[in-house]
Design a protein around this motif. Sequence first.
Motif, PDB file in Angstrom:
ATOM      1  N   SER A 188      -6.128  12.509  -7.561  1.00  0.00           N
ATOM      2  CA  SER A 188      -6.117  12.511  -6.094  1.00  0.00           C
ATOM      3  C   SER A 188      -6.199  11.086  -5.555  1.00  0.00           C
ATOM      4  O   SER A 188      -5.512  10.723  -4.596  1.00  0.00           O
ATOM      5  CB  SER A 188      -7.311  13.297  -5.573  1.00  0.00           C
ATOM      6  N   LEU A 189      -7.072  10.262  -6.180  1.00  0.00           N
ATOM      7  CA  LEU A 189      -7.267   8.901  -5.651  1.00  0.00           C
ATOM      8  C   LEU A 189      -6.021   8.039  -5.794  1.00  0.00           C
ATOM      9  O   LEU A 189      -5.825   7.090  -5.034  1.00  0.00           O
ATOM     10  CB  LEU A 189      -8.468   8.224  -6.313  1.00  0.00           C
ATOM     11  N   ASP A 190      -5.131   8.375  -6.756  1.00  0.00           N
ATOM     12  CA  ASP A 190      -3.857   7.652  -6.849  1.00  0.00           C
ATOM     13  C   ASP A 190      -3.072   7.792  -5.543  1.00  0.00           C
ATOM     14  O   ASP A 190      -2.452   6.850  -5.067  1.00  0.00           O
ATOM     15  CB  ASP A 190      -2.990   8.222  -7.986  1.00  0.00           C
ATOM     16  N   VAL A 191      -3.096   8.997  -4.973  1.00  0.00           N
ATOM     17  CA  VAL A 191      -2.349   9.222  -3.732  1.00  0.00           C
ATOM     18  C   VAL A 191      -3.046   8.501  -2.575  1.00  0.00           C
ATOM     19  O   VAL A 191      -2.396   7.882  -1.727  1.00  0.00           O
ATOM     20  CB  VAL A 191      -2.195  10.730  -3.412  1.00  0.00           C
ATOM     21  N   VAL A 192      -4.364   8.546  -2.567  1.00  0.00           N
ATOM     22  CA  VAL A 192      -5.108   7.860  -1.501  1.00  0.00           C
ATOM     23  C   VAL A 192      -4.812   6.350  -1.555  1.00  0.00           C
ATOM     24  O   VAL A 192      -4.523   5.720  -0.525  1.00  0.00           O
ATOM     25  CB  VAL A 192      -6.632   8.108  -1.655  1.00  0.00           C
ATOM     26  N   ARG A 193      -4.841   5.790  -2.763  1.00  0.00           N
ATOM     27  CA  ARG A 193      -4.568   4.345  -2.909  1.00  0.00           C
ATOM     28  C   ARG A 193      -3.143   4.022  -2.504  1.00  0.00           C
ATOM     29  O   ARG A 193      -2.888   3.028  -1.827  1.00  0.00           O
ATOM     30  CB  ARG A 193      -4.775   3.909  -4.363  1.00  0.00           C
ATOM     31  N   ALA A 194      -2.204   4.882  -2.922  1.00  0.00           N
ATOM     32  CA  ALA A 194      -0.800   4.641  -2.570  1.00  0.00           C
ATOM     33  C   ALA A 194      -0.645   4.660  -1.049  1.00  0.00           C
ATOM     34  O   ALA A 194       0.099   3.859  -0.478  1.00  0.00           O
ATOM     35  CB  ALA A 194       0.097   5.692  -3.214  1.00  0.00           C
ATOM     36  N   TYR A 195      -1.371   5.555  -0.393  1.00  0.00           N
ATOM     37  CA  TYR A 195      -1.305   5.617   1.070  1.00  0.00           C
ATOM     38  C   TYR A 195      -1.832   4.322   1.685  1.00  0.00           C
ATOM     39  O   TYR A 195      -1.204   3.710   2.537  1.00  0.00           O
ATOM     40  CB  TYR A 195      -2.114   6.809   1.608  1.00  0.00           C
ATOM     41  N   ARG A 196      -3.011   3.906   1.182  1.00  0.00           N
ATOM     42  CA  ARG A 196      -3.628   2.683   1.729  1.00  0.00           C
ATOM     43  C   ARG A 196      -2.685   1.486   1.502  1.00  0.00           C
ATOM     44  O   ARG A 196      -2.460   0.666   2.389  1.00  0.00           O
ATOM     45  CB  ARG A 196      -4.980   2.484   1.053  1.00  0.00           C
ATOM     46  N   ASP A 197      -2.080   1.413   0.317  1.00  0.00           N
ATOM     47  CA  ASP A 197      -1.157   0.302   0.027  1.00  0.00           C
ATOM     48  C   ASP A 197       0.081   0.367   0.930  1.00  0.00           C
ATOM     49  O   ASP A 197       0.536  -0.640   1.447  1.00  0.00           O
ATOM     50  CB  ASP A 197      -0.710   0.335  -1.442  1.00  0.00           C
ATOM     51  N   ARG A 198       0.610   1.584   1.116  1.00  0.00           N
ATOM     52  CA  ARG A 198       1.779   1.758   1.991  1.00  0.00           C
ATOM     53  C   ARG A 198       1.472   1.235   3.392  1.00  0.00           C
ATOM     54  O   ARG A 198       2.281   0.574   4.030  1.00  0.00           O
ATOM     55  CB  ARG A 198       2.135   3.248   2.025  1.00  0.00           C
ATOM     56  N   MET A 199       0.265   1.523   3.889  1.00  0.00           N
ATOM     57  CA  MET A 199      -0.062   1.167   5.269  1.00  0.00           C
ATOM     58  C   MET A 199      -0.148  -0.342   5.480  1.00  0.00           C
ATOM     59  O   MET A 199      -0.111  -0.815   6.617  1.00  0.00           O
ATOM     60  CB  MET A 199      -1.362   1.848   5.704  1.00  0.00           C
ATOM     61  N   ARG A 200      -0.260  -1.100   4.371  1.00  0.00           N
ATOM     62  CA  ARG A 200      -0.300  -2.560   4.531  1.00  0.00           C
ATOM     63  C   ARG A 200       1.029  -3.102   5.027  1.00  0.00           C
ATOM     64  O   ARG A 200       1.084  -4.152   5.660  1.00  0.00           O
ATOM     65  CB  ARG A 200      -0.680  -3.218   3.206  1.00  0.00           C
TER      66      ARG A 200
END
Length: 497
Positions: free
Chosen positions: A104-116
């Motif tokens: 699950s945290l892979d998706v959360v991290r990918a989201y946070r990275d995308r938002m940069r």
Amino acid sequence: MDRAPIQDAPQQRWNDYDAPHADLREFVSRAERAGELLRIPGADWNLEMATLAEAIYQGAAANPPALLFEKVPGYPENFRVLSGSTNSAKRLALTLGFPVPRSSLDVVRAYRDRMRTHKPLAPRVVKRGPVLENVDKGGAIDVLKFPAPFLHELDGGRYIGTDDMVIVRDPDGGWVNGATYRSMVVDKQRVALWMSPGKHGRQIREKYWKQGKPCPVLISCGHDPLLFLAAGNELKFGLSEYDYAGGHRGLPYEVVESELYGLPMPAHAEIVLEGALHEGETAPEGPFGEFTGYYAGGRSEQPVMRVERVYHRNEPILGMATPMVPPSDFSYSKCVMKSGMIWDEVERAGLSGVTGVWCHEPGGARMFNVIAVKQAYPGHARQAGMLAASCQSASYFGRFVVVVDDDIDPTSLWQVIWAMSTRCDPATDIEFIRRAWSGPLDPRLDKASSTNSRAVVVATRPFERLGDFPPVVRASAELRQKVEAKFKDLLGKLAQR
Ligand SMILES: Cc1cc2nc3c(=O)[nH]c(=O)nc-3n(C[C@H](O)[C@H](O)[C@H](O)COP(=O)(O)O)c2cc1C
């Protein structure tokens, strides 16, 4: 229920496509190829579809698939209903164009990275689209031509809009809001819309009414799941969900202007209703089984949309999201999205050191959220908790925020409860926020003020004691590895028991 990690392998790209899916149908076929879809023929709209969703999402499967209901009794064979479109880490990654996740945290991290680097991308107006394959007007309008489900035994009616996007244009500035608000069928040509106080659609509706005008509305009831993710989460006022979702896709959405009010509808949507909300025109709405697991909203008079046009594709797919005692067919996707959004907003507010955020499913992804930080200064942990409790995507319907150290996995309730039990002194480490944003669905609402309170539970080691806090009783990684290697056969046999 903690979700199991999906696999141990390194993160892969989806190998057969790089371009975003064009519409819900392409998404469905990609999900099916990834083993993420179950076709269910023959379930009735009347309680059976939702009860199956409950049985499957609360059953034994660790990562339940999306459910495509086909051959619904009493309806044309190819009028289908889709439940749980985004409700797994893999389907979320597919929806947002992230690599295949391992957890699950892979998706959360990918989201946070995308938002940069995320930049909103406005939709492109086109003249035609599949949504115009059928246009019903006048006496031909019947919203019950679609197998709108009756979800829970105590519900007040059939809900055509649960996985929907309600589209309105702000008369000030002209930006377009898209939001998921429940929509109950009143009769063939009327739908009641429930919008909680403070929601953008409601603020916009009030502006029209103050000007003495009806509020034009579209309700899209089947579309790219990315629009459902955008519509069901709190974005900042003034940011259109179309632009936000377009930014994630990296391609603008194609929209067709609706015939009567010129509102933009997704050109590839499955079903769109067009009409207007007239001040004073209401109908009894609810009760409805809600995401908290209660029927707290009850039955009340709510604004009614007179349906003046129905646009739909041939063989349409109606989206369905079934609130219930969590987990539900959408609650996991909310956990991931909310976690990514809170992490992003807390960092945008200037906070450093966040190592993870997780909004737990038993709390409906709103009421029990955890933020992990690597503390760098006195007050850091409280600052993280206050921000995580008050940023835009977390504020509505919050309840508990727990702050943990970076050695705690925020997705593990076991570890979080251990941290609360051992690092938090209740009398000094719990802060309260009073009169915060909630709403009528809150079963514990303070009815006199229409608000609730928040507890920020600081379950980190006190900053001043980081150096001398008692060590944790756990074998070092090297020792664990060495012993596990030596007793590999024995441990392997145990794992198979
Ligand atoms: C399945 C589902 C159903 C929802 N139903 C409602 C609803 O009936 N009324 C409401 O105000 N919010 C509802 N929400 C929450 C809103 O969609 C969410 O708060 C969203 O941010 C509202 O959009 P806005 O920020 O543009 O107002 C629902 C969310 C989901 C995922």
